[in-house]
Design a protein around this motif. Structure first.
Motif, PDB file in Angstrom:
ATOM      1  N   PRO A  31      -7.923 -52.117 -20.362  1.00  0.00           N
ATOM      2  CA  PRO A  31      -7.063 -53.100 -19.680  1.00  0.00           C
ATOM      3  C   PRO A  31      -5.806 -53.438 -20.474  1.00  0.00           C
ATOM      4  CG  PRO A  31      -9.363 -53.744 -19.513  1.00  0.00           C
ATOM      5  CD  PRO A  31      -9.307 -52.612 -20.494  1.00  0.00           C
ATOM      6  N   ARG A  32      -5.924 -53.458 -21.785  1.00  0.00           N
ATOM      7  CA  ARG A  32      -4.770 -53.768 -22.631  1.00  0.00           C
ATOM      8  C   ARG A  32      -3.714 -52.669 -22.556  1.00  0.00           C
ATOM      9  NH1 ARG A  32      -5.353 -54.995 -29.142  1.00  0.00           N
ATOM     10  NH2 ARG A  32      -3.137 -54.893 -29.677  1.00  0.00           N
ATOM     11  N   LEU A  33      -4.109 -51.464 -22.238  1.00  0.00           N
ATOM     12  CA  LEU A  33      -3.165 -50.354 -22.134  1.00  0.00           C
ATOM     13  C   LEU A  33      -2.271 -50.505 -20.904  1.00  0.00           C
ATOM     14  CD1 LEU A  33      -2.660 -47.741 -23.819  1.00  0.00           C
ATOM     15  CD2 LEU A  33      -4.129 -46.540 -22.199  1.00  0.00           C
ATOM     16  N   ALA A  34      -2.718 -51.303 -19.943  1.00  0.00           N
ATOM     17  CA  ALA A  34      -1.928 -51.616 -18.742  1.00  0.00           C
ATOM     18  C   ALA A  34      -1.520 -50.362 -17.974  1.00  0.00           C
ATOM     19  CB  ALA A  34      -0.697 -52.443 -19.110  1.00  0.00           C
ATOM     20  N   VAL A  35      -2.490 -49.511 -17.704  1.00  0.00           N
ATOM     21  CA  VAL A  35      -2.242 -48.313 -16.904  1.00  0.00           C
ATOM     22  C   VAL A  35      -2.228 -48.710 -15.428  1.00  0.00           C
ATOM     23  CG1 VAL A  35      -3.144 -46.049 -16.249  1.00  0.00           C
ATOM     24  CG2 VAL A  35      -3.328 -46.827 -18.624  1.00  0.00           C
ATOM     25  N   PRO A  36      -1.187 -48.375 -14.683  1.00  0.00           N
ATOM     26  CA  PRO A  36      -1.149 -48.725 -13.258  1.00  0.00           C
ATOM     27  C   PRO A  36      -2.351 -48.160 -12.501  1.00  0.00           C
ATOM     28  CG  PRO A  36       1.023 -48.037 -13.999  1.00  0.00           C
ATOM     29  CD  PRO A  36       0.068 -47.737 -15.125  1.00  0.00           C
ATOM     30  N   VAL A  37      -2.797 -48.888 -11.509  1.00  0.00           N
ATOM     31  CA  VAL A  37      -3.983 -48.498 -10.755  1.00  0.00           C
ATOM     32  C   VAL A  37      -3.840 -47.099 -10.176  1.00  0.00           C
ATOM     33  CG1 VAL A  37      -5.341 -49.016  -8.692  1.00  0.00           C
ATOM     34  CG2 VAL A  37      -4.668 -50.862 -10.229  1.00  0.00           C
ATOM     35  N   GLU A  38      -2.646 -46.761  -9.691  1.00  0.00           N
ATOM     36  CA  GLU A  38      -2.452 -45.481  -9.003  1.00  0.00           C
ATOM     37  C   GLU A  38      -2.299 -44.300  -9.953  1.00  0.00           C
ATOM     38  OE1 GLU A  38       1.645 -47.484  -9.337  1.00  0.00           O
ATOM     39  OE2 GLU A  38      -0.461 -48.072  -9.025  1.00  0.00           O
ATOM     40  N   ALA A  39      -2.435 -44.513 -11.234  1.00  0.00           N
ATOM     41  CA  ALA A  39      -2.253 -43.438 -12.211  1.00  0.00           C
ATOM     42  C   ALA A  39      -3.360 -42.396 -12.121  1.00  0.00           C
ATOM     43  CB  ALA A  39      -2.212 -44.018 -13.624  1.00  0.00           C
ATOM     44  N   THR A  40      -3.007 -41.170 -12.504  1.00  0.00           N
ATOM     45  CA  THR A  40      -3.991 -40.118 -12.733  1.00  0.00           C
ATOM     46  C   THR A  40      -4.327 -40.109 -14.219  1.00  0.00           C
ATOM     47  OG1 THR A  40      -3.235 -38.734 -10.896  1.00  0.00           O
ATOM     48  CG2 THR A  40      -4.398 -37.621 -12.685  1.00  0.00           C
ATOM     49  N   VAL A  41      -5.620 -40.099 -14.531  1.00  0.00           N
ATOM     50  CA  VAL A  41      -6.087 -40.153 -15.916  1.00  0.00           C
ATOM     51  C   VAL A  41      -6.754 -38.825 -16.273  1.00  0.00           C
ATOM     52  CG1 VAL A  41      -7.531 -41.356 -17.594  1.00  0.00           C
ATOM     53  CG2 VAL A  41      -6.459 -42.636 -15.728  1.00  0.00           C
ATOM     54  N   PHE A  42      -6.298 -38.215 -17.348  1.00  0.00           N
ATOM     55  CA  PHE A  42      -6.842 -36.948 -17.824  1.00  0.00           C
ATOM     56  C   PHE A  42      -7.837 -37.212 -18.945  1.00  0.00           C
ATOM     57  CE2 PHE A  42      -6.028 -33.128 -20.710  1.00  0.00           C
ATOM     58  CZ  PHE A  42      -6.958 -32.331 -20.058  1.00  0.00           C
ATOM     59  N   VAL A  43      -9.025 -36.588 -18.839  1.00  0.00           N
ATOM     60  CA  VAL A  43     -10.078 -36.727 -19.845  1.00  0.00           C
ATOM     61  C   VAL A  43     -10.392 -35.340 -20.397  1.00  0.00           C
ATOM     62  CG1 VAL A  43     -12.393 -37.604 -20.349  1.00  0.00           C
ATOM     63  CG2 VAL A  43     -11.013 -38.676 -18.540  1.00  0.00           C
ATOM     64  N   PRO A  44      -9.822 -34.964 -21.551  1.00  0.00           N
ATOM     65  CA  PRO A  44     -10.080 -33.634 -22.106  1.00  0.00           C
ATOM     66  C   PRO A  44     -11.477 -33.520 -22.695  1.00  0.00           C
ATOM     67  CG  PRO A  44      -8.678 -34.911 -23.581  1.00  0.00           C
ATOM     68  CD  PRO A  44      -8.858 -35.735 -22.344  1.00  0.00           C
ATOM     69  N   LEU A  45     -12.046 -32.304 -22.595  1.00  0.00           N
ATOM     70  CA  LEU A  45     -13.384 -32.020 -23.128  1.00  0.00           C
ATOM     71  C   LEU A  45     -14.356 -33.103 -22.668  1.00  0.00           C
ATOM     72  CD1 LEU A  45     -12.469 -30.925 -26.786  1.00  0.00           C
ATOM     73  CD2 LEU A  45     -12.054 -29.748 -24.626  1.00  0.00           C
ATOM     74  N   CYS A  46     -14.429 -33.304 -21.370  1.00  0.00           N
ATOM     75  CA  CYS A  46     -15.036 -34.507 -20.794  1.00  0.00           C
ATOM     76  C   CYS A  46     -16.556 -34.523 -20.790  1.00  0.00           C
ATOM     77  CB  CYS A  46     -14.528 -34.709 -19.368  1.00  0.00           C
ATOM     78  SG  CYS A  46     -14.946 -33.354 -18.232  1.00  0.00           S
ATOM     79  N   GLY A  47     -17.217 -33.347 -20.927  1.00  0.00           N
ATOM     80  CA  GLY A  47     -18.668 -33.343 -20.819  1.00  0.00           C
ATOM     81  C   GLY A  47     -19.103 -33.899 -19.474  1.00  0.00           C
ATOM     82  N   LYS A  48     -20.112 -34.768 -19.505  1.00  0.00           N
ATOM     83  CA  LYS A  48     -20.546 -35.452 -18.284  1.00  0.00           C
ATOM     84  C   LYS A  48     -20.385 -36.964 -18.460  1.00  0.00           C
ATOM     85  CE  LYS A  48     -25.495 -35.502 -19.541  1.00  0.00           C
ATOM     86  NZ  LYS A  48     -26.881 -35.292 -19.014  1.00  0.00           N
ATOM     87  N   SER A  49     -19.309 -37.343 -19.132  1.00  0.00           N
ATOM     88  CA  SER A  49     -19.102 -38.733 -19.518  1.00  0.00           C
ATOM     89  C   SER A  49     -19.103 -39.688 -18.330  1.00  0.00           C
ATOM     90  CB  SER A  49     -17.764 -38.856 -20.266  1.00  0.00           C
ATOM     91  OG  SER A  49     -17.458 -40.213 -20.509  1.00  0.00           O
ATOM     92  N   LEU A  50     -19.874 -40.748 -18.453  1.00  0.00           N
ATOM     93  CA  LEU A  50     -19.885 -41.797 -17.441  1.00  0.00           C
ATOM     94  C   LEU A  50     -18.581 -42.579 -17.427  1.00  0.00           C
ATOM     95  CD1 LEU A  50     -23.507 -43.196 -17.917  1.00  0.00           C
ATOM     96  CD2 LEU A  50     -22.686 -41.592 -16.184  1.00  0.00           C
ATOM     97  N   ASP A  51     -17.814 -42.470 -18.490  1.00  0.00           N
ATOM     98  CA  ASP A  51     -16.524 -43.168 -18.539  1.00  0.00           C
ATOM     99  C   ASP A  51     -15.620 -42.741 -17.389  1.00  0.00           C
ATOM    100  OD1 ASP A  51     -17.369 -44.436 -20.816  1.00  0.00           O
ATOM    101  OD2 ASP A  51     -16.244 -43.153 -22.194  1.00  0.00           O
TER     102      ASP A  51
END
Length: 226
Positions: A31-51
């Protein structure tokens, strides 16, 4: 650290790096990063992360890349989702509501694959790395960073979580990535804020039992300027 290493780890279920809950640092600092809701978020080497589920719950579109077919299959199976699978050589794209995972080599991924999911490129982009940079040995991390630099766009925000400990006391992964290395990889292309430096050794008794002197977890916020 060749691909076979990770395939074997997933085949044997030796995935101590996987968390069966949302990462506390993600919940505290995203939340502190203040990423806009409509953003696309990239998760490298993601595994099966619940995040990735949590990020989707925030309204973001999530794009991950993962080398292991076991990890990708388990992510969708364990979360009761049936993805649409499309070929995009040298990857395969697994897509469900709000999440797309590329099965294949992170180093072969293009910016178009990461950001151009849908009719147009997103106005806002972000990256979340909790277990990617620390998964790689020192000789591979410059290449990982160079690929990330090629994928990020000006204005991209990133939340990066690393571990620091005496590398001589334990063989990775996860590997020790001290703060100065983060700055060395990314300071010329992004602004970097060092948000936290926490002693987490008491939370890891198995590390204590192995005689590790200290274990610190760092959180960084990056904003790409070129």
């Amino acid at each position: 650290m060749e691909p076979g290493f990770w395939h074997e780890r997933w085949q044997k279920g030796e995935i101590g790096f996987h968390l069966d809950r949302f990462n506390p640092k993600l919940l505290a600092y995203w939340p502190r990063l203040a990423v806009p809701v409509e953003a696309t978020v990239f998760v490298p080497l993601c595994g099966k992360s619940l995040d990735m589920l949590w990020l989707r719950e925030q309204g973001h579109r999530v794009v991950g890349v993962e080398l292991s077919p076991v990890a990708v299959s388990q992510f969708f199976e364990e979360n009761d989702a049936t993805p649409e699978v499309t070929a995009c050589p040298p990857h395969a794209a697994y897509t469900t509501d709000g999440i797309r995972l590329y099965l294949g080599d992170y180093f072969a991924l293009t910016p178009e694959q990461v950001w151009h999911w849908g009719p147009k490129a997103p106005a806002h982009t972000a990256i979340y790395d909790r277990a990617a940079l620390v998964a790689l040995p020192p000789e591979m991390r410059p290449r990982y960073a160079a690929q990330l630099r090629s994928l990020a766009r000006p204005g991209t925000k990133m939340l990066l979580v690393t571990l620091e400990y005496p590398q001589a006391e334990r063989a990775g992964p996860p590997f020790s990535v001290p703060p100065d290395e983060v700055f060395r990889h990314f300071a010329d292309v992004s602004s970097i804020e060092h948000w936290s430096d926490d002693d987490v050794l008491p939370e890891h008794p198995h590390w204590q039992a192995r005689g590790i002197s200290y274990l610190r977890e760092h959180v960084f916020a990056l904003t790409w300027h070129r």
